[in-house]
Each structure stands twice: as structure tokens, then as C-alpha cells.
Motif scaffolding. Structure first.
Motif, PDB file in Angstrom:
ATOM      1  N   SER A 132       0.838  -1.210   0.000  1.00 38.43           N
ATOM      2  CA  SER A 132       0.000   0.000   0.000  1.00 38.43           C
ATOM      3  C   SER A 132       0.872   1.258   0.000  1.00 38.43           C
ATOM      4  N   LEU A 133       1.965   1.233   0.748  1.00 34.80           N
ATOM      5  CA  LEU A 133       2.885   2.374   0.760  1.00 34.80           C
ATOM      6  C   LEU A 133       3.537   2.570  -0.606  1.00 34.80           C
ATOM      7  N   HIS A 134       3.809   1.454  -1.281  1.00 37.38           N
ATOM      8  CA  HIS A 134       4.404   1.542  -2.614  1.00 37.38           C
ATOM      9  C   HIS A 134       3.433   2.239  -3.574  1.00 37.38           C
ATOM     10  N   HIS A 135       2.141   1.886  -3.481  1.00 33.49           N
ATOM     11  CA  HIS A 135       1.135   2.539  -4.342  1.00 33.49           C
ATOM     12  C   HIS A 135       0.962   4.004  -3.954  1.00 33.49           C
ATOM     13  N   LEU A 136       1.043   4.300  -2.666  1.00 35.06           N
ATOM     14  CA  LEU A 136       0.963   5.691  -2.211  1.00 35.06           C
ATOM     15  C   LEU A 136       2.142   6.495  -2.750  1.00 35.06           C
ATOM     16  N   ALA A 137       3.313   5.871  -2.745  1.00 33.41           N
ATOM     17  CA  ALA A 137       4.513   6.537  -3.273  1.00 33.41           C
ATOM     18  C   ALA A 137       4.373   6.795  -4.767  1.00 33.41           C
ATOM     19  N   ARG A 138       3.917   5.791  -5.512  1.00 32.83           N
ATOM     20  CA  ARG A 138       3.720   5.954  -6.963  1.00 32.83           C
ATOM     21  C   ARG A 138       2.687   7.043  -7.246  1.00 32.83           C
ATOM     22  N   LEU A 139       1.619   7.070  -6.470  1.00 34.79           N
ATOM     23  CA  LEU A 139       0.581   8.087  -6.632  1.00 34.79           C
ATOM     24  C   LEU A 139       1.159   9.483  -6.433  1.00 34.79           C
ATOM     25  N   ALA A 140       1.997   9.635  -5.415  1.00 35.15           N
ATOM     26  CA  ALA A 140       2.615  10.934  -5.130  1.00 35.15           C
ATOM     27  C   ALA A 140       3.530  11.372  -6.266  1.00 35.15           C
ATOM     28  N   VAL A 141       4.287  10.434  -6.819  1.00 33.37           N
ATOM     29  CA  VAL A 141       5.197  10.750  -7.930  1.00 33.37           C
ATOM     30  C   VAL A 141       4.401  11.203  -9.150  1.00 33.37           C
ATOM     31  N   PRO A 161       9.046  13.524   1.090  1.00 30.53           N
ATOM     32  CA  PRO A 161       9.817  12.933   2.191  1.00 30.53           C
ATOM     33  C   PRO A 161       8.947  12.365   3.314  1.00 30.53           C
ATOM     34  N   GLU A 162       7.727  12.892   3.460  1.00 31.13           N
ATOM     35  CA  GLU A 162       6.809  12.412   4.498  1.00 31.13           C
ATOM     36  C   GLU A 162       6.474  10.927   4.285  1.00 31.13           C
ATOM     37  N   ILE A 163       6.218  10.558   3.022  1.00 31.72           N
ATOM     38  CA  ILE A 163       5.890   9.162   2.702  1.00 31.72           C
ATOM     39  C   ILE A 163       7.141   8.296   2.841  1.00 31.72           C
ATOM     40  N   TYR A 164       8.268   8.831   2.414  1.00 37.68           N
ATOM     41  CA  TYR A 164       9.533   8.087   2.536  1.00 37.68           C
ATOM     42  C   TYR A 164       9.834   7.789   4.009  1.00 37.68           C
ATOM     43  N   LYS A 165       9.614   8.758   4.874  1.00 32.94           N
ATOM     44  CA  LYS A 165       9.884   8.583   6.311  1.00 32.94           C
ATOM     45  C   LYS A 165       8.974   7.504   6.895  1.00 32.94           C
ATOM     46  N   LEU A 166       7.738   7.476   6.440  1.00 28.44           N
ATOM     47  CA  LEU A 166       6.777   6.465   6.898  1.00 28.44           C
ATOM     48  C   LEU A 166       7.259   5.060   6.512  1.00 28.44           C
ATOM     49  N   THR A 224      13.257   2.780  -9.428  1.00 28.22           N
ATOM     50  CA  THR A 224      13.788   3.298  -8.157  1.00 28.22           C
ATOM     51  C   THR A 224      12.816   4.317  -7.556  1.00 28.22           C
ATOM     52  N   VAL A 225      11.561   3.885  -7.357  1.00 29.28           N
ATOM     53  CA  VAL A 225      10.513   4.820  -6.953  1.00 29.28           C
ATOM     54  C   VAL A 225      10.805   5.457  -5.592  1.00 29.28           C
ATOM     55  N   TRP A 226      11.467   4.733  -4.677  1.00 27.06           N
ATOM     56  CA  TRP A 226      11.720   5.316  -3.357  1.00 27.06           C
ATOM     57  C   TRP A 226      12.782   6.408  -3.419  1.00 27.06           C
ATOM     58  N   HIS A 227      13.675   6.311  -4.387  1.00 20.69           N
ATOM     59  CA  HIS A 227      14.637   7.389  -4.599  1.00 20.69           C
ATOM     60  C   HIS A 227      13.901   8.650  -5.049  1.00 20.69           C
TER      61      HIS A 227
END
Length: 291
Positions: free
Chosen positions: A155-164, A184-189, A174-177
Motif C-alpha cells: 500500500s505504501l508503494h502505491h501511495l509513493a507511486r501516486l505521489a510521484v 519525504p513524508e511518505i519516505y519517512k513512513l 527506483t521509486v523510493w529514490h
């Protein structure tokens, strides 16, 4: 290298069905992008009996893979995002044949990332996010913490992709990069979930609370595409939604998204009587106009 493989792709390039040929060479820090092959020959065709056909070759002490892919399949991959290597191939590959600049135009569109394409991709990612979050929460409530953890990571991965995507970029391998720079808020989570020394139960408990806020914050952009489609009619049966060409990519996640939006009072349920006493057809409509 290119001289050796030229005879393979030139034969394909001469065929009127071929839209373009892209050569992708293995890069030391991106071996995964070519599945360890030294070269990928991406042959994009207008039509084919099979949407994807793959053939492997050996030459000297190297190996190459030829992927013959239809334009429709390429577009599906770019829309749904379930083949991340295709972005790398189109971004970093060398165009060696391009009929009517079809591949050059495709690469330009990728870089520009039109807003309409972004809306659909955000909708798909949001639906996947709701699915993973909801399933994870049920597992957590039933004390299945390891299974819940797996769903929460996704779910966090999809949230990260959505934010990008929301920020106008294509999610890369390298979506987390990307997210570290953009959100950064999602990355910290994500970092807290993976690295924390708290018990898995405590980590999940805190993450569900934080995720709920971040999901709520993105509900408007995540549901915009679906709501715009639904505005064209007074109300919809679920089958009408499921078979609408623009909503087909949502696949099995469409149902959970609809239920989530009802819970958030963004969609309403319309009950229509059937011949059976006390049984109603269930239709759906938007609660308010977008414009």
C-alpha cells in the motif's frame, strides 16, 4: 555489437507492420533493466497475433533478447504501469528505426506526461492503494500481523507511486529514490515501517493511523478520473462501470474503490425496486458536481 545484431532488426524494420526498433544496452548500474541480457532489441509493431513475442540469441560471449511488442500492449503497460522496464527501455534505448517518428513521439509524450494520462494512472494507483490498505487492515484486526505487514508495504508503494504521478513524473523502478526527493513524508513512513525496532504490531498500528491521513489527503485527486467518467450519466450499475473502456484498467480494484467512496460520502447508492419484494437494484451516482 550493433553490426552483429543489425541483420536481425533490419529484417523486421523492412516489414510495413513495424513501427520502430529500439536497442537497449546493459548498463553496469542497471542490470535489472535488461534482465541481465547484454542487449534488448525492442521491436514495436502495429499488430501481431501475440501481444508479446520474445526470442533469445547468443553472439560472441554475450546474449541478446528480442521483444516484439504491439503498440497496444506498449500503451497498456505505460498506462497501468505493470511493466516498469518498458519506461527504462524507451527512456534510455537508442532508436535505430522509426517509421513516421512514432517512437520519437511516444518518447516525447512520456517526457511531457499529459495531464489526462496522469489522471487515469492516479486513479488506478489510488484503487490499488485502497485495496491493499483495506485488506491489510482486516488482516491486522484479525491478528495476522505478517500478512498485514506485506499488504501495508504494497500500500505504501502505491501511495509513493501516486505521489510521484501527482507531481508530474512517471514512477521509475527506483521509486523510493524519487519519493525521497518529492514526498519525504511518505519516505519517512516507509523507513519507519522497515527499520523501526518497535514490535511489528506497534509499527502497523502507527502506520495505519498515518496512512489514513495521507490517503484522505489524496482522495480528491485519486478519485477524480472515476468521478469525471460517472458525471456523464445520472447513475450507474456496477457492471456499466466495470465494462466502461476508460475504467477497465481498474480491474478487480474498482469494487473496493466504489465502496470506499461511498463510505466517504463521495458516491451515493441509488436503490431501484426489483420484482422481488424487499430487493432492490443497487446503482451509484456522484454526490456533487465536480465543476
Amino acid at each position: 555489437m550493433e553490426d552483429i545484431l543489425r541483420s536481425i532488426y533490419q529484417e523486421r524494420a523492412s516489414h510495413p507492420n513495424t513501427a520502430g526498433v529500439v536497442v537497449v544496452e546493459k548498463r553496469p548500474k542497471a542490470i535489472a533493466a535488461t534482465d541481465t541480457f547484454d542487449v534488448i532489441l525492442l521491436i514495436i509493431v502495429k499488430e501481431n497475433n501475440e501481444p508479446v513475442f520474445v526470442k533469445h540469441y547468443s553472439y560472441e560471449d554475450k546474449k541478446a533478447a528480442m521483444h516484439i511488442v504491439t503498440e497496444k500492449q506498449i500503451n497498456d503497460w505505460l498506462l497501468i504501469g505493470n511493466n516498469k522496464k518498458i519506461f527504462d527501455w524507451l527512456y534510455n534505448g537508442k532508436i535505430v528505426f522509426d517509421r513516421n517518428e512514432r517512437i520519437a513521439n511516444l518518447k516525447h509524450e512520456l517526457r511531457e506526461f499529459p495531464f489526462f494520462g496522469r489522471k487515469i494512472k492516479m486513479g488506478i494507483e489510488f484503487a490499488k492503494l485502497i485495496r491493499r490498505y483495506s485488506d491489510g487492515k482486516v488482516l491486522f484486526d484479525n491478528f495476522n500481523y505478517l500478512d498485514a505487514y506485506n499488504h501495508v508495504v504494497h500500500s505504501l508503494h502505491h501511495l509513493a507511486r501516486l505521489a510521484v504521478i501527482e507531481n508530474g513524473f512517471h514512477p521509475e523502478i527506483t521509486v523510493w529514490h524519487q519519493v525521497k526527493q518529492i514526498e519525504p513524508e511518505i519516505y519517512k513512513l516507509y523507513e519507519e515501517l522497515i527499520c523501526s525496532e518497535e514490535s511489528i504490531e506497534k509499527r502497523l498500528e502507527l502506520l495505519f493511523l498515518a496512512s489514513e491521513f495521507l490517503i484522505h489527503k489524496r482522495t480528491k485527486v485519486g478519485s477524480q478520473h472515476l468521478l469525471e467518467v460517472m458525471e456523464s450519466k445520472e447513475h450507474w450499475s456496477f457492471n456499466e462501470l466495470m465494462t466502461h473502456p476508460e475504467l477497465a484498467p481498474y480491474s478487480v480494484d474498482l469494487g473496493i474503490l466504489v465502496e470506499y467512496l461511498i463510505e466517504k460520502k463521495i458516491l451515493d447508492v441509488v436503490k431501484v425496486e426489483t420484482k422481488g419484494q424487499g430487493i432492490f437494484h443497487r446503482y451509484y451516482k456522484t454526490t456533487e458536481k465536480l465543476s
